[in-house]
Design a protein around this motif. Structure first.
Motif: not given
Length: 87
Positions: A24-25, A31-32, A61-63, A72-73
């Motif tokens: 996931i990371k 995508v970043v 990922a944060a959830s 994440a924010s």
């Protein structure tokens, strides 16, 4: 290696979770990077489209607890700011 059955299971579970977190990371980083590539190329439309995908992946990922909600924010805010700077 552990001798107790529950300890053996914990080792397997930890390996599975590590693999999941790593995948996931990696997806978030990919995508970043795509968004950052669009920004450096000056392609605002592609950057905005990629930003939506990136925000979605970061929030997922944060959830799941892979990133802290503040991390994440921060990632989302910095990406959004960079995309909005494109003239």
């Amino acid at each position: 290696m552990a001798n107790i059955k529950s300890a053996k299971k914990r080792v397997l579970v930890a390996e599975a979770k590590t693999a999941r977190n790593k995948a996931i990371k990696s997806k978030v980083k990919t995508v970043v990077k795509k968004v950052e590539a669009s920004i450096s190329a000056g392609d605002k439309a592609a950057a905005q489209a990629g930003l939506l995908v990136a925000i979605s992946e970061i929030d997922k990922a944060a959830s799941k607890g892979i990133y802290h909600k503040n991390t994440a924010s921060r990632k989302v805010a910095r990406l959004t700011k960079a995309v909005n700077k494109i003239a």
